[in-house]
Design a protein around this motif. Structure first.
Motif, mmCIF file in Angstrom:
data_model
loop_
_atom_site.group_PDB
_atom_site.id
_atom_site.type_symbol
_atom_site.label_atom_id
_atom_site.label_comp_id
_atom_site.label_asym_id
_atom_site.label_seq_id
_atom_site.Cartn_x
_atom_site.Cartn_y
_atom_site.Cartn_z
ATOM 1 N N ILE A 126 0.861 -1.180 0.000
ATOM 2 C CA ILE A 126 0.000 0.000 0.000
ATOM 3 C C ILE A 126 0.902 1.235 0.000
ATOM 4 C CG2 ILE A 126 -1.853 1.237 1.200
ATOM 5 C CD1 ILE A 126 -2.662 -1.390 2.542
ATOM 6 N N PHE A 127 0.590 2.172 -0.889
ATOM 7 C CA PHE A 127 1.332 3.439 -0.909
ATOM 8 C C PHE A 127 0.399 4.515 -0.373
ATOM 9 C CE2 PHE A 127 3.331 7.225 -2.667
ATOM 10 C CZ PHE A 127 4.678 6.955 -2.424
ATOM 11 N N VAL A 128 0.764 5.061 0.790
ATOM 12 C CA VAL A 128 -0.107 6.011 1.490
ATOM 13 C C VAL A 128 0.343 7.435 1.175
ATOM 14 C CG1 VAL A 128 -1.017 6.680 3.739
ATOM 15 C CG2 VAL A 128 -0.328 4.311 3.362
ATOM 16 N N THR A 129 -0.599 8.276 0.758
ATOM 17 C CA THR A 129 -0.250 9.677 0.492
ATOM 18 C C THR A 129 -1.266 10.600 1.144
ATOM 19 O OG1 THR A 129 -1.602 9.751 -1.505
ATOM 20 C CG2 THR A 129 0.743 9.319 -1.799
ATOM 21 N N ALA A 130 -0.922 11.870 1.178
ATOM 22 C CA ALA A 130 -1.846 12.951 1.533
ATOM 23 C C ALA A 130 -1.186 14.202 0.975
ATOM 24 C CB ALA A 130 -2.035 13.060 3.041
ATOM 25 N N THR A 131 -1.971 15.261 0.760
ATOM 26 C CA THR A 131 -1.377 16.476 0.203
ATOM 27 C C THR A 131 -0.349 17.047 1.192
ATOM 28 O OG1 THR A 131 -3.063 17.840 1.237
ATOM 29 C CG2 THR A 131 -3.488 17.118 -1.022
ATOM 30 N N PRO A 132 0.650 17.784 0.696
ATOM 31 C CA PRO A 132 1.630 18.385 1.609
ATOM 32 C C PRO A 132 0.958 19.275 2.658
ATOM 33 C CG PRO A 132 2.386 18.583 -0.663
ATOM 34 C CD PRO A 132 0.999 18.010 -0.724
ATOM 35 N N GLN A 133 -0.081 20.029 2.251
ATOM 36 C CA GLN A 133 -0.773 20.916 3.212
ATOM 37 C C GLN A 133 -1.370 20.113 4.357
ATOM 38 O OE1 GLN A 133 -1.115 20.775 0.001
ATOM 39 N NE2 GLN A 133 -1.146 22.807 -0.931
ATOM 40 N N GLU A 134 -1.995 18.988 4.033
ATOM 41 C CA GLU A 134 -2.622 18.159 5.061
ATOM 42 C C GLU A 134 -1.549 17.506 5.951
ATOM 43 O OE1 GLU A 134 -5.445 17.862 6.299
ATOM 44 O OE2 GLU A 134 -5.298 15.980 7.412
ATOM 45 N N ARG A 135 -0.450 17.108 5.355
ATOM 46 C CA ARG A 135 0.611 16.470 6.156
ATOM 47 C C ARG A 135 1.227 17.483 7.124
ATOM 48 N NH1 ARG A 135 4.750 14.559 3.138
ATOM 49 N NH2 ARG A 135 4.139 15.351 1.119
ATOM 50 N N VAL A 136 1.375 18.729 6.654
ATOM 51 C CA VAL A 136 1.900 19.787 7.532
ATOM 52 C C VAL A 136 0.914 20.036 8.673
ATOM 53 C CG1 VAL A 136 2.417 22.270 7.651
ATOM 54 C CG2 VAL A 136 3.339 20.883 5.786
ATOM 55 N N ARG A 137 -0.377 20.082 8.336
ATOM 56 C CA ARG A 137 -1.408 20.319 9.361
ATOM 57 C C ARG A 137 -1.345 19.232 10.442
ATOM 58 N NH1 ARG A 137 -6.414 19.108 11.003
ATOM 59 N NH2 ARG A 137 -6.510 17.250 9.731
ATOM 60 N N ARG A 138 -1.201 17.981 10.024
ATOM 61 C CA ARG A 138 -1.141 16.872 10.997
ATOM 62 C C ARG A 138 0.091 16.964 11.882
ATOM 63 N NH1 ARG A 138 -2.468 12.044 6.717
ATOM 64 N NH2 ARG A 138 -4.606 12.681 6.293
ATOM 65 N N ARG A 139 1.203 17.319 11.252
ATOM 66 C CA ARG A 139 2.468 17.395 11.998
ATOM 67 C C ARG A 139 2.376 18.506 13.054
ATOM 68 N NH1 ARG A 139 5.950 15.059 14.140
ATOM 69 N NH2 ARG A 139 8.112 15.714 14.052
ATOM 70 N N ILE A 140 1.753 19.633 12.670
ATOM 71 C CA ILE A 140 1.610 20.750 13.616
ATOM 72 C C ILE A 140 0.745 20.308 14.797
ATOM 73 C CG2 ILE A 140 0.527 23.031 13.914
ATOM 74 C CD1 ILE A 140 1.532 23.663 11.032
ATOM 75 N N LEU A 141 -0.359 19.616 14.514
ATOM 76 C CA LEU A 141 -1.231 19.122 15.598
ATOM 77 C C LEU A 141 -0.466 18.185 16.523
ATOM 78 C CD1 LEU A 141 -4.661 18.310 13.902
ATOM 79 C CD2 LEU A 141 -4.113 20.165 15.493
ATOM 80 N N GLU A 142 0.333 17.312 15.924
ATOM 81 C CA GLU A 142 1.099 16.337 16.722
ATOM 82 C C GLU A 142 2.091 17.065 17.639
ATOM 83 O OE1 GLU A 142 3.313 13.583 14.255
ATOM 84 O OE2 GLU A 142 4.557 13.026 15.991
ATOM 85 N N ALA A 180 1.657 -1.608 -6.129
ATOM 86 C CA ALA A 180 1.113 -1.110 -4.856
ATOM 87 C C ALA A 180 -0.243 -0.449 -5.096
ATOM 88 C CB ALA A 180 2.076 -0.102 -4.232
ATOM 89 N N VAL A 181 -1.099 -0.522 -4.087
ATOM 90 C CA VAL A 181 -2.401 0.154 -4.157
ATOM 91 C C VAL A 181 -2.253 1.524 -3.499
ATOM 92 C CG1 VAL A 181 -4.824 0.049 -3.456
ATOM 93 C CG2 VAL A 181 -3.579 -2.063 -3.985
ATOM 94 N N LEU A 182 -2.728 2.561 -4.175
ATOM 95 C CA LEU A 182 -2.622 3.922 -3.644
ATOM 96 C C LEU A 182 -3.738 4.192 -2.634
ATOM 97 C CD1 LEU A 182 -1.150 6.695 -3.925
ATOM 98 C CD2 LEU A 182 -2.891 7.288 -5.617
ATOM 99 N N LEU A 183 -3.367 4.700 -1.477
ATOM 100 C CA LEU A 183 -4.377 5.084 -0.472
ATOM 101 C C LEU A 183 -4.144 6.550 -0.116
ATOM 102 C CD1 LEU A 183 -6.597 4.622 1.602
ATOM 103 C CD2 LEU A 183 -4.934 3.508 3.090
ATOM 104 N N ASP A 184 -5.024 7.423 -0.610
ATOM 105 C CA ASP A 184 -4.904 8.860 -0.330
ATOM 106 C C ASP A 184 -5.716 9.171 0.928
ATOM 107 O OD1 ASP A 184 -5.040 11.616 -0.218
ATOM 108 O OD2 ASP A 184 -5.320 11.870 -2.376
ATOM 109 N N THR A 185 -5.024 9.588 1.990
ATOM 110 C CA THR A 185 -5.703 9.802 3.281
ATOM 111 C C THR A 185 -6.065 11.268 3.525
ATOM 112 O OG1 THR A 185 -3.644 10.168 4.509
ATOM 113 C CG2 THR A 185 -4.388 7.878 4.289
ATOM 114 N N THR A 186 -5.892 12.120 2.483
ATOM 115 C CA THR A 186 -6.102 13.563 2.686
ATOM 116 C C THR A 186 -7.439 13.869 3.365
ATOM 117 O OG1 THR A 186 -4.797 14.000 0.708
ATOM 118 C CG2 THR A 186 -6.141 15.828 1.540
ATOM 119 N N HIS A 187 -8.494 13.172 2.908
ATOM 120 C CA HIS A 187 -9.825 13.488 3.444
ATOM 121 C C HIS A 187 -10.346 12.412 4.402
ATOM 122 C CE1 HIS A 187 -9.844 16.834 0.738
ATOM 123 N NE2 HIS A 187 -9.606 16.029 -0.280
ATOM 124 N N LEU A 188 -9.438 11.589 4.923
ATOM 125 C CA LEU A 188 -9.863 10.502 5.821
ATOM 126 C C LEU A 188 -9.355 10.743 7.231
ATOM 127 C CD1 LEU A 188 -9.012 7.359 3.608
ATOM 128 C CD2 LEU A 188 -11.190 8.577 3.786
#
Ligand code: C5P
Length: 211
Positions: A126-142, A180-188
């Motif tokens: 599985i190849f997991v992605t999310a947009t850079p903006q969403e990944r930055v948002r998650r990192r800031i929350l963490e 690999a199957v792409l899994l985009d988690t941006t909206h999940l």
């Protein structure tokens, strides 16, 4: 049974991998910790940028030596992505990952090159992605969750620098394996992302094409 989960920083791949392992009763390896361990060693020695020290640290790698908390900082993550571009560092860490991959009844390994280099024969990739903006948002929350003050521009710069280094290095660059199957988690949210990953595993095991 090997489940290979690859993707960029803060895509959700680590949490997905951990929860998949719990769900199936498999062992889980976060391969990023290996590179972080080497990065941490060269940072402590004040020798980031010296290939020889990084290679020696990888060759004498002892997973028990590093308390996981110490490896979580952005400084260590940057150092990890610098040493991870050194071919001898990567080859020194391969045997450990191969040995882990043989564990029964199965394993989930997450990283950048699991489906392409470490376990090209993995039954599920599985190849997991999310947009850079969403990944930055998650990192800031963490980071906020850990109680520190957060420099948002620095978090963005950190993620961009690592993405760039990991995707463009000559050895084992971050890329989606062809099978690999792409899994985009941006909206999940995390539970939907884990559910989607379980659905992918089940579909692949049943010989169906994941939706
Ligand atoms: O996944 P994590 O963010 O902990 O990884 C830290 C760094 O280690 C990554 O930015 C990448 O440079 C390196 N890495 C790698 N190959 C892997 C896992 C991590 O090159 N399989």
């Amino acid at each position: 049974m090997i489940i290979a989960i690859d993707g960029p920083a803060a895509s959700g791949k680590g949490t997905i991998a951990r929860r998949l392992a719990q769900h199936y009763g498999y062992r889980h390896l976060d391969s990023g910790l290996l590179y972080r361990g080497v990065g941490f060693t060269v940072l402590q020695a004040g020798t980031l940028g010296e290939r020889a020290t990084a290679i020696a640290a990888a060759r004498s790698y002892d997973p028990a030596r590093f308390p996981e908390e110490e490896l979580k900082s952005d400084e260590v993550a940057q150092a990890a992505s610098i040493v991870a571009a050194i071919p001898e560092v990567r080859s020194a860490l391969i045997a450990l990952q191969h040995e882990f991959a043989r564990s029964k009844p199965g394993v989930v390994i997450d990283g950048r090159d699991i489906g392409t280099v470490i376990a090209p024969d993995a039954e599920v990739k599985i190849f997991v992605t999310a947009t850079p903006q969403e990944r930055v948002r998650r990192r800031i929350l963490e980071l906020r969750g850990r109680g520190g003050t957060v420099d948002e521009a620095a978090v963005l710069a950190d993620i961009e620098a690592r993405d760039d280094r990991d995707r463009n290095r000559a050895v084992a660059p971050l890329r989606q394996a062809e099978d690999a199957v792409l899994l985009d988690t941006t909206h999940l949210d995390i539970s939907s992302a884990v559910r989607a990953a379980i659905d992918i595993v089940e579909a692949v095991r049943a010989g169906r094409r994941p939706a």
